[in-house]
Design a protein around this motif. Structure first.
Motif, PDB file in Angstrom:
ATOM      1  N   ARG A 115       0.840  -1.208   0.000  1.00  9.73           N
ATOM      2  CA  ARG A 115       0.000   0.000   0.000  1.00  9.73           C
ATOM      3  C   ARG A 115       0.872   1.254   0.000  1.00  9.73           C
ATOM      4  NH1 ARG A 115      -5.342  -1.490   0.796  1.00  9.73           N
ATOM      5  NH2 ARG A 115      -5.971   0.664   1.015  1.00  9.73           N
ATOM      6  N   GLN A 156      -2.508  -1.843  -5.314  1.00  9.18           N
ATOM      7  CA  GLN A 156      -3.653  -2.534  -4.737  1.00  9.18           C
ATOM      8  C   GLN A 156      -3.184  -3.914  -4.267  1.00  9.18           C
ATOM      9  OE1 GLN A 156      -6.583  -1.688  -8.112  1.00  9.18           O
ATOM     10  NE2 GLN A 156      -7.796  -1.400  -6.250  1.00  9.18           N
ATOM     11  N   ASP A 158      -7.186  -4.895  -0.218  1.00  6.02           N
ATOM     12  CA  ASP A 158      -8.328  -4.467  -1.039  1.00  6.02           C
ATOM     13  C   ASP A 158      -9.273  -5.631  -1.331  1.00  6.02           C
ATOM     14  OD1 ASP A 158      -7.521  -1.593  -1.789  1.00  6.02           O
ATOM     15  OD2 ASP A 158      -5.709  -2.766  -2.152  1.00  6.02           O
ATOM     16  N   TRP A 159      -8.688  -6.820  -1.482  1.00 10.00           N
ATOM     17  CA  TRP A 159      -9.481  -8.043  -1.661  1.00 10.00           C
ATOM     18  C   TRP A 159      -8.978  -9.047  -0.644  1.00 10.00           C
ATOM     19  CZ3 TRP A 159      -7.007  -5.661  -5.812  1.00 10.00           C
ATOM     20  CH2 TRP A 159      -7.834  -5.057  -6.765  1.00 10.00           C
TER      21      TRP A 159
END
Ligand code: B16
Ligand code: MG
Length: 215
Positions: A176, A181, A195-196
């Protein structure tokens, strides 16, 4: 737009964490330092030197003593790596690498490990990567962003066009901070900042990630 995928090694491509644990445990027992699996969780994704300082828990050693203990642990770790093979690639990773290659998305490894190249060799995965960035590539290790910025440079893509796959909190912070991402692999308590989030590599879904990646 996703132009590159950057993979962490330990915990994403293969589970060398157990081999690191056995090697550190042997060294700690020989030297009389307490070490267990709970402490081992703090070593995930951090450098060999930082790992040793966590095990020493405040005990101060000279630079020579530190170097000797790191070398001995690495000798034990290398002994364990001798039996590593293709069967130790985590589920779905080989097919994911082939899919990314087929789509023209570049792929790199960005690992804190100085043994990353040997690990990938044992796994038979070296030909599938465009760049291999390891513990020799940069001075400051995760959670600093350096290894991921270096990997983007090796791939000749902008950092904002890279997606990182990581299993460690230190690695997620690093990615990050590099402006990338991040896909987190593992329990949400550990990788919830990503993010996921996928519990393991077997359930990772490339389509979901690419459809929701920043344009
Ligand atoms: P070495 P990664 C990391 O690999 C491991 O997770 C971490 O436990 C280890 O201390 C570090 O590599 C250094 O490894 O002693 O082989 O140089 O997760 O960044 O792929
Ligand atoms: Mg890792």
């Amino acid at each position: 737009m996703c132009k590159a995928f950057i993979f962490d090694l330990d915990g994403v491509i293969t589970d060398t964490a157990e081999l690191h644990f056995q090697a550190w445990l042997r060294m700690a027992n020989e030297e009389g330092y307490y070490f267990d699996r709970k402490i081992n969780e703090q070593l995930r994704g951090v450098s060999r030197r930082t790992s040793l300082s966590i095990i020493l828990a405040g005990t101060k050693l000279s630079e020579i003593q530190t170097t000797v203990l790191m070398a001995r642990k690495n000798k034990y770790y290398l002994e364990q790596l001798e039996s590593l093979s293709e069967k130790d690639i985590l589920p779905g990773i080989r097919s994911l690498l082939l899919e990314l290659n087929a789509r023209g998305i570049k792929v790199a490894v960005a690992s804190a490990s100085k043994n990353a190249r040997y690990v990938l060799y044992q796994l038979g995965l070296i030909p599938l990567f465009d760049a291999i960035c390891d513990g020799w590539s940069v001075v400051r290790s995760k959670p600093e962003p350096d290894i991921f910025i270096y990997a983007a440079g090796q791939l000749r893509v902008n950092t904002c066009d890279c997606i990182v796959m990581e299993d460690a909190e230190a690695g997620i912070h690093a990615a990050r901070a590099a402006g990338m991402q991040v896909v987190g692999i593992g329990p949400s308590a550990r990788v919830g900042q990503a993010d996921w989030h996928f519990n393991d590599t077997a359930t990772f879904d490339l389509t979901t990630v690419l459809e929701n990646a920043e344009p």
